[in-house]
Design an enzyme around this catalytic site. Structure first.
Site, PDB file in Angstrom:
ATOM      1  N   HIS A 158      -6.684  -0.048  -4.523  1.00  8.80           N
ATOM      2  CA  HIS A 158      -5.613   0.749  -3.820  1.00  8.80           C
ATOM      3  C   HIS A 158      -5.729   1.069  -2.716  1.00  8.80           C
ATOM      4  CE1 HIS A 158      -2.917   0.728  -7.945  1.00  8.80           C
ATOM      5  NE2 HIS A 158      -3.087  -0.481  -7.304  1.00  8.80           N
ATOM      6  N   ASP A 202      -1.303   6.617  -7.947  1.00  6.81           N
ATOM      7  CA  ASP A 202      -2.045   6.334  -9.246  1.00  6.81           C
ATOM      8  C   ASP A 202      -1.803   7.647 -10.044  1.00  6.81           C
ATOM      9  OD1 ASP A 202      -2.293   3.840  -8.282  1.00  6.81           O
ATOM     10  OD2 ASP A 202      -4.347   4.138  -7.684  1.00  6.81           O
ATOM     11  N   SER A 247      -0.344  -5.540  -7.374  1.00  7.87           N
ATOM     12  CA  SER A 247      -0.078  -4.147  -7.020  1.00  7.87           C
ATOM     13  C   SER A 247      -0.321  -3.751  -5.396  1.00  7.87           C
ATOM     14  CB  SER A 247      -0.822  -3.175  -7.811  1.00  7.87           C
ATOM     15  OG  SER A 247      -2.268  -3.391  -7.393  1.00  7.87           O
TER      16      SER A 247
END
Length: 158
Positions: free
Chosen positions: A86, A115, A43
């Site tokens: 992230h 998200d 990701s």
């Protein structure tokens, strides 16, 4: 010939002890239980690849102001097995009960959308509340965690 295996065993033991001392020193210096983590997903490509090892610094309410837009953070999300790592895209304030809390809009560099909303005791919020942030990424060591990651998966451990 008998002395050779004793010497090898001694060096292996010393290496293991040094690694544990190094890991403990990092935990103390960086104020986190997990100073080194292996990236398990794609990701965050092309910044972090699966198998990269990331050096983390602990984040808490005393140093939450050290987190800025474009930093990469680690947070736990209820219902997820692994912590999420992230990038912070935006910082805002949200009202959670009687308290105003910093909140971080995050998503992976390889993801096309933020998200999902974060569940709190006060309902869903469109960002990650400060209390859920555990660490901030400092440095990446490319691919050195790939072999342990493959072994864990082969053994069915993650």
């Amino acid at each position: 010939m008998d002395e050779g295996w004793k010497k090898d065993l001694t060096w292996a033991l010393i290496a293991v002890i040094v690694v544990f001392i190094f890991q403990f020193g990092l935990k103390v210096a960086l104020h986190t239980d997990s100073p080194l983590v292996i990236v398990v997903s794609g990701s965050m490509e092309p910044v972090f690849y699966r198998g990269d090892v990331v050096l983390l610094k602990g984040i808490n309410e005393d140093n939450i102001d050290d987190v800025h837009v474009n930093d990469v953070i680690v947070y736990k999300r209820p219902g997820y097995e692994y912590p999420i790592i992230h990038r912070v895209r935006e910082i805002s304030l949200v009202k959670l009960g009687n308290k105003t809390e910093k909140c971080f809009l995050t998503w992976g560099d390889n993801n096309w959308a933020p998200d999902p909303d974060y569940p709190t005791p006060y309902g869903m919020v469109p960002c990650v509340p400060a209390y859920a942030v555990e660490d901030k990424a400092l440095l990446v060591f490319p691919k050195i965690g790939l072999i342990p990651l493959e072994i864990r998966e082969w053994l069915g451990l993650g």
